[in-house]
Design a protein around this motif. Structure first.
Motif, PDB file in Angstrom:
ATOM      1  N   VAL A 138       0.789  -1.113  -0.140  1.00 25.58           N
ATOM      2  CA  VAL A 138      -0.070   0.149  -0.106  1.00 25.58           C
ATOM      3  C   VAL A 138       0.862   1.182  -0.034  1.00 25.58           C
ATOM      4  CG1 VAL A 138      -1.726  -1.164   1.316  1.00 25.58           C
ATOM      5  CG2 VAL A 138      -0.062   0.142   2.692  1.00 25.58           C
ATOM      6  N   ARG A 139       0.349   2.216  -0.628  1.00 26.15           N
ATOM      7  CA  ARG A 139       0.923   3.615  -0.576  1.00 26.15           C
ATOM      8  C   ARG A 139       0.711   4.230   0.920  1.00 26.15           C
ATOM      9  NH1 ARG A 139       1.096   5.530  -5.878  1.00 26.15           N
ATOM     10  NH2 ARG A 139      -0.586   4.535  -6.766  1.00 26.15           N
ATOM     11  N   LEU A 140       1.936   4.998   1.323  1.00 30.83           N
ATOM     12  CA  LEU A 140       1.646   5.539   2.723  1.00 30.83           C
ATOM     13  C   LEU A 140       1.906   7.094   2.256  1.00 30.83           C
ATOM     14  CD1 LEU A 140       3.984   3.447   5.016  1.00 30.83           C
ATOM     15  CD2 LEU A 140       1.664   3.398   4.878  1.00 30.83           C
ATOM     16  N   ILE A 141       1.022   7.971   3.172  1.00 33.38           N
ATOM     17  CA  ILE A 141       1.382   9.434   2.838  1.00 33.38           C
ATOM     18  C   ILE A 141       1.670  10.136   4.268  1.00 33.38           C
ATOM     19  CG2 ILE A 141      -0.200   9.715   1.009  1.00 33.38           C
ATOM     20  CD1 ILE A 141      -2.414  10.664   2.680  1.00 33.38           C
ATOM     21  N   PRO A 142       2.225  11.296   4.065  1.00 35.49           N
ATOM     22  CA  PRO A 142       2.799  12.171   5.196  1.00 35.49           C
ATOM     23  C   PRO A 142       1.621  12.411   6.149  1.00 35.49           C
ATOM     24  CG  PRO A 142       3.878  12.990   3.214  1.00 35.49           C
ATOM     25  CD  PRO A 142       2.574  11.931   2.877  1.00 35.49           C
ATOM     26  N   LYS A 143       1.617  12.350   7.664  1.00 33.56           N
ATOM     27  CA  LYS A 143       0.833  12.870   8.346  1.00 33.56           C
ATOM     28  C   LYS A 143       0.649  14.165   8.270  1.00 33.56           C
ATOM     29  CE  LYS A 143       0.205  10.771  12.526  1.00 33.56           C
ATOM     30  NZ  LYS A 143       0.510  10.308  13.757  1.00 33.56           N
ATOM     31  N   PRO A 144      -0.569  14.810   7.877  1.00 31.63           N
ATOM     32  CA  PRO A 144      -0.646  16.224   7.899  1.00 31.63           C
ATOM     33  C   PRO A 144      -0.221  17.055   9.121  1.00 31.63           C
ATOM     34  CG  PRO A 144      -2.964  15.251   8.059  1.00 31.63           C
ATOM     35  CD  PRO A 144      -1.942  14.225   7.966  1.00 31.63           C
ATOM     36  N   GLN A 145       0.103  18.163   8.828  1.00 35.27           N
ATOM     37  CA  GLN A 145       0.952  18.820  10.190  1.00 35.27           C
ATOM     38  C   GLN A 145      -0.339  19.250  11.393  1.00 35.27           C
ATOM     39  OE1 GLN A 145       3.112  22.674   9.343  1.00 35.27           O
ATOM     40  NE2 GLN A 145       4.104  21.561   7.710  1.00 35.27           N
ATOM     41  N   LEU A 146      -1.654  19.577  10.478  1.00 34.45           N
ATOM     42  CA  LEU A 146      -2.835  20.232  11.409  1.00 34.45           C
ATOM     43  C   LEU A 146      -3.938  19.552  10.618  1.00 34.45           C
ATOM     44  CD1 LEU A 146      -3.630  21.884  13.651  1.00 34.45           C
ATOM     45  CD2 LEU A 146      -3.984  23.688  12.092  1.00 34.45           C
ATOM     46  N   ALA A 147      -4.804  19.222  11.600  1.00 34.06           N
ATOM     47  CA  ALA A 147      -6.239  18.775  11.121  1.00 34.06           C
ATOM     48  C   ALA A 147      -7.434  19.606  12.155  1.00 34.06           C
ATOM     49  CB  ALA A 147      -6.475  17.352  11.128  1.00 34.06           C
ATOM     50  N   ARG A 148      -8.270  20.033  11.379  1.00 37.65           N
ATOM     51  CA  ARG A 148      -9.303  20.793  12.302  1.00 37.65           C
ATOM     52  C   ARG A 148     -10.699  20.506  11.759  1.00 37.65           C
ATOM     53  NH1 ARG A 148      -8.613  26.878  13.698  1.00 37.65           N
ATOM     54  NH2 ARG A 148     -10.104  26.565  15.387  1.00 37.65           N
ATOM     55  N   CYS A 149     -11.822  20.594  12.618  1.00 36.60           N
ATOM     56  CA  CYS A 149     -12.870  19.944  12.062  1.00 36.60           C
ATOM     57  C   CYS A 149     -14.014  20.802  12.356  1.00 36.60           C
ATOM     58  CB  CYS A 149     -13.104  18.457  12.667  1.00 36.60           C
ATOM     59  SG  CYS A 149     -14.973  17.639  12.270  1.00 36.60           S
ATOM     60  N   ILE A 150     -15.098  21.022  11.443  1.00 33.95           N
ATOM     61  CA  ILE A 150     -16.149  22.107  11.608  1.00 33.95           C
ATOM     62  C   ILE A 150     -17.374  21.091  12.120  1.00 33.95           C
ATOM     63  CG2 ILE A 150     -17.715  23.599  10.740  1.00 33.95           C
ATOM     64  CD1 ILE A 150     -15.824  24.618   8.974  1.00 33.95           C
ATOM     65  N   ILE A 153     -22.261  26.684  14.559  1.00 27.94           N
ATOM     66  CA  ILE A 153     -20.900  26.129  13.935  1.00 27.94           C
ATOM     67  C   ILE A 153     -19.924  26.281  15.019  1.00 27.94           C
ATOM     68  CG2 ILE A 153     -19.083  26.719  12.407  1.00 27.94           C
ATOM     69  CD1 ILE A 153     -20.898  27.590  10.181  1.00 27.94           C
ATOM     70  N   THR A 154     -19.319  25.104  15.262  1.00 28.99           N
ATOM     71  CA  THR A 154     -18.405  24.977  16.133  1.00 28.99           C
ATOM     72  C   THR A 154     -17.245  24.425  15.390  1.00 28.99           C
ATOM     73  OG1 THR A 154     -19.932  23.881  17.545  1.00 28.99           O
ATOM     74  CG2 THR A 154     -17.824  24.009  18.525  1.00 28.99           C
ATOM     75  N   VAL A 155     -15.770  25.038  15.730  1.00 28.42           N
ATOM     76  CA  VAL A 155     -14.654  24.606  15.251  1.00 28.42           C
ATOM     77  C   VAL A 155     -13.854  23.846  16.254  1.00 28.42           C
ATOM     78  CG1 VAL A 155     -12.623  25.113  13.710  1.00 28.42           C
ATOM     79  CG2 VAL A 155     -14.648  26.442  13.433  1.00 28.42           C
ATOM     80  N   SER A 156     -13.310  22.684  16.005  1.00 23.30           N
ATOM     81  CA  SER A 156     -12.571  22.176  17.203  1.00 23.30           C
ATOM     82  C   SER A 156     -11.345  23.096  17.381  1.00 23.30           C
ATOM     83  CB  SER A 156     -12.136  20.820  16.545  1.00 23.30           C
ATOM     84  OG  SER A 156     -11.159  20.857  15.685  1.00 23.30           O
ATOM     85  N   VAL A 157     -11.127  23.201  18.658  1.00 21.78           N
ATOM     86  CA  VAL A 157      -9.774  24.001  19.064  1.00 21.78           C
ATOM     87  C   VAL A 157      -8.614  23.309  19.361  1.00 21.78           C
ATOM     88  CG1 VAL A 157     -11.409  25.852  20.162  1.00 21.78           C
ATOM     89  CG2 VAL A 157     -10.661  23.823  21.504  1.00 21.78           C
ATOM     90  N   ASP A 158      -8.701  21.905  19.410  1.00 26.27           N
ATOM     91  CA  ASP A 158      -7.442  21.331  19.622  1.00 26.27           C
ATOM     92  C   ASP A 158      -7.760  19.784  19.212  1.00 26.27           C
ATOM     93  OD1 ASP A 158      -8.752  19.899  21.483  1.00 26.27           O
ATOM     94  OD2 ASP A 158      -7.986  21.112  23.254  1.00 26.27           O
ATOM     95  N   GLU A 159      -6.722  19.043  19.283  1.00 25.00           N
ATOM     96  CA  GLU A 159      -6.812  17.775  18.673  1.00 25.00           C
ATOM     97  C   GLU A 159      -7.788  16.818  19.426  1.00 25.00           C
ATOM     98  OE1 GLU A 159      -5.816  16.646  16.154  1.00 25.00           O
ATOM     99  OE2 GLU A 159      -5.571  14.650  16.171  1.00 25.00           O
ATOM    100  N   ALA A 160      -7.817  17.012  20.758  1.00 20.85           N
ATOM    101  CA  ALA A 160      -8.768  16.242  21.772  1.00 20.85           C
ATOM    102  C   ALA A 160     -10.254  16.430  21.361  1.00 20.85           C
ATOM    103  CB  ALA A 160      -8.609  16.623  23.161  1.00 20.85           C
ATOM    104  N   GLU A 161     -10.648  17.761  21.016  1.00 20.43           N
ATOM    105  CA  GLU A 161     -12.004  18.043  20.580  1.00 20.43           C
ATOM    106  C   GLU A 161     -12.220  17.513  19.325  1.00 20.43           C
ATOM    107  OE1 GLU A 161     -15.178  21.638  20.908  1.00 20.43           O
ATOM    108  OE2 GLU A 161     -13.361  22.162  20.253  1.00 20.43           O
ATOM    109  N   ARG A 162     -11.262  17.695  18.184  1.00 19.45           N
ATOM    110  CA  ARG A 162     -11.454  17.115  16.833  1.00 19.45           C
ATOM    111  C   ARG A 162     -11.680  15.449  17.028  1.00 19.45           C
ATOM    112  NH1 ARG A 162      -8.776  14.607  12.646  1.00 19.45           N
ATOM    113  NH2 ARG A 162      -7.091  13.875  13.819  1.00 19.45           N
ATOM    114  N   LEU A 163     -10.981  14.679  17.674  1.00 11.11           N
ATOM    115  CA  LEU A 163     -11.174  13.431  18.046  1.00 11.11           C
ATOM    116  C   LEU A 163     -12.520  13.125  18.638  1.00 11.11           C
ATOM    117  CD1 LEU A 163      -7.589  12.160  18.892  1.00 11.11           C
ATOM    118  CD2 LEU A 163      -8.837  12.162  16.701  1.00 11.11           C
ATOM    119  N   ARG A 164     -12.872  13.981  19.517  1.00 18.41           N
ATOM    120  CA  ARG A 164     -14.333  13.830  20.031  1.00 18.41           C
ATOM    121  C   ARG A 164     -15.414  13.706  19.145  1.00 18.41           C
ATOM    122  NH1 ARG A 164     -17.414  17.177  22.882  1.00 18.41           N
ATOM    123  NH2 ARG A 164     -15.870  18.877  22.997  1.00 18.41           N
TER     124      ARG A 164
END
Ligand SMILES: Cc1cc2nc3c(=O)[nH]c(=O)nc-3n(C[C@H](O)[C@H](O)[C@H](O)COP(=O)(O)OP(=O)(O)OC[C@H]3O[C@@H](n4cnc5c(N)ncnc54)[C@H](O)[C@@H]3O)c2cc1C
Length: 501
Positions: free
Chosen positions: A224-236, A320-331
């Protein structure tokens, strides 16, 4: 030692269980062949639990040579073979054949190599999807296709189903992320599709293998192909008080030239079930919520989040709520990822449909499904890959009640056939299996189905690999046409030839 009795009676239509088991035991150790009712029952279904069938035997090979011998043995005896990964499939693809051998790849669970320079991973077919990303993480890499079942499902099953996931809108399905597949033909000959290079010469057989549901070959190894993990992810997380506005917002985001890393939708009954289970912080007053993810560099993410927010507000988002950190995005995502188990908590059984429609028809199909709930007297909750137009209506029912099962089948067929009528297709990522055989008769002409059968025959002339799945026979479609297609559309048809529990 107590040797268990052979459990299945000799069959008039094939070799007896005793003969098959004895033949397998010539090549496999005794612990690698199961045949008693007790030991084969765990294999009797996949995630589509309404249909069950015990196989003659289950083979659990540990080496390539053993896989080869299982296939050679079955071929010599003309016994069907059904490959099996983790059994999480939702369309009955891994449901055993009554006179066949289930070939489990569970012991093919080794990661053979991670090559950070080439950004590839070489893994055995029974390796879990998530385990690939876990192994690649120290190199800052991951495997992008992420079915919600990724904690359990295998890469061999992913290839066979051409599986998708939340991040496939941006990064492609399994077919776009697999470079090479090795395995064995129905005769037990070694086969290889694709290459370590970007492309191969000739017909693209690797693409045909993706989504072939175990009907063309048995996979033992995948690159399989692997890709670099993005520096940042945020979720609306965006709320809507109207289903049509939510559906239109999905189409509007894509029309604005944005390809989010994920674009998922849930209706109100689904968010209620999920919230009660994982407490993801969803808006329970909303008719529908959208989860829209952006990933990349911090600058790219901020810019894209801003653009998506604008489109969502213009389309009538009420909050609209935008995740402020990784913990919130994962939640936010924990709710989406647990939607199927959450449905299992509110109903004894559910059947998950998987049609895909043009994005602009999302609201139309969701409103049609609401009308079908009244028509069939069953509840349906919705969670799906909205950006791909890939629906996952989960019809809630009790499989112990034959009438409910029958209504559920008709409801499901109605959704699939309405999707085709809206310009869509009967499956997006869960495969046809046994579940959607009749709906294939609606989507494809006799000539198109014959072309698929011709491909199948080229790989497997005797039809021993996963028979009775995916491609309906001309006879079946003629029967279905007589009962349904020429009548009113969407009446559905139960599966008279499928064993239920
Ligand atoms: C809670 C839940 C969530 C899910 N979410 C998603 C999702 O988001 N996206 C998605 O695409 N799917 C999803 N699925 C469906 C399922 O997980 C996928 O189809 C997955 O790819 C199946 O993998 P598996 O290893 O369980 O395969 P199995 O169910 O064991 O088999 C599936 C098919 O693949 C064939 N097969 C398996 N291994 C091999 C092999 N080595 N060689 C040849 N053929 C083989 C089988 O014969 C069968 O036809 C979900 C399922 C569940 C239960």
């Amino acid at each position: 030692m107590n040797v268990p009795e052979y459990s299945a009676p000799p069959s008039a239509d094939g070799p007896s269980q005793r003969r098959v088991v004895d033949a397998l035991l010539r090549h496999l150790p005794s612990h690698a062949v199961l045949w008693t009712d007790e030991s084969t029952t765990p294999y009797e279904c996949d995630g589509l639990t309404a249909y069950r069938q015990r196989p003659l035997a289950v083979a659990l090979p540990e080496t390539d040579a053993q896989v080869q011998q299982v296939l050679r043995t079955c071929h010599a005896l003309q016994v069907p073979v059904v490959a099996r990964g983790a059994g999480t499939g939702l369309s009955g693809g891994a449901m055993p054949h009554a006179r066949g051998v289930t070939l489990s790849l569970a012991k093919f669970n080794r990661i053979l190599a991670i090559d950070p320079a080439a950004r590839t991973a070489l893994v055995q077919a029974g390796v879990r999807n998530l385990a690939i990303s876990e192994a690649a993480a120290p190199h800052g890499l991951y495997y992008a296709p992420d079915p919600s079942s990724q904690i359990a499902c295998t890469i061999g099953g992913n290839v066979a189903e051409n599986s998708g996931g939340v991040h496939c809108l941006k990064y492609g399905l399994t077919v776009h992320n697999v470079l090479k597949v090795k395995g064995y033909s129905v005769e037990g000959d070694a086969v290889e599709f694709g290459s370590d290079a970007l492309d191969t010469a000739g017909l693209d057989l690797l693409a045909i293998l993706n989504g072939s549901e175990g009907m063309l070959a048995v996979t033992t190894e995948v690159t399989v192909r692997l890709i670099p993990k993005p520096q940042l992810a945020r979720c609306i997380m965006a709320s809507f008080d109207d289903m049509r506005r939510a559906g239109d917002a999905v189409a509007a985001i894509i029309a604005a030239g944005i390809i989010p890393a994920g674009l998922e939708m849930m209706d109100r009954p689904m968010t209620a079930a999920v919230e009660d289970f994982v407490h993801a912080g969803y808006d329970l007053a909303a008719e529908a919520i959208l989860l829209c993810e952006s990933d990349g560099t911090p600058h790219e993410v901020e810019e894209e989040i801003g653009r998506m927010r604008e489109v969502l507000l213009r389309c009538g988002a009420t909050a609209i709520t935008v995740s402020v950190d990784e913990a919130e995005r994962l939640r936010f995502w924990s709710g989406r990822k647990n939607a199927f188990p959450a449905s299992g908590r509110i109903s004894p059984d559910y059947m998950c449909m998987d049609s895909t429609i043009p994005r602009k028809r999302l609201a139309d199909i969701l409103l049609a499904i609401q009308a079908m709930e009244r028509k069939y007297g069953l509840r349906c909750v919705n969670v799906f890959h909205a950006g791909d137009g890939n629906l996952h209506p989960l019809i809630l029912f009790d499989a112990n009640d034959p009438d409910q099962l029958h209504r559920c089948e008709r409801f499901g067929a109605d959704i699939l056939e309405t999707s085709v009528a809206m310009g869509g297709t009967v499956t997006g990522e869960h495969g046809v299996g046994v579940e959607k055989l009749n709906s294939m008769c609606v989507q494809f002409t006799a000539e198109e189905r014959e072309a698929m059968l011709a491909v199948k025959r080229a790989f497997d002339p005797a039809g021993l690999l996963n028979p009775g799945k995916v491609i309906p026979s001309l006879h079946r479609c003629a029967e279905y046409g007589r009962v349904v297609i020429r009548g009113s559309q969407g009446q559905g048809w139960s599966h008279p030839d499928l064993p239920r529990f």
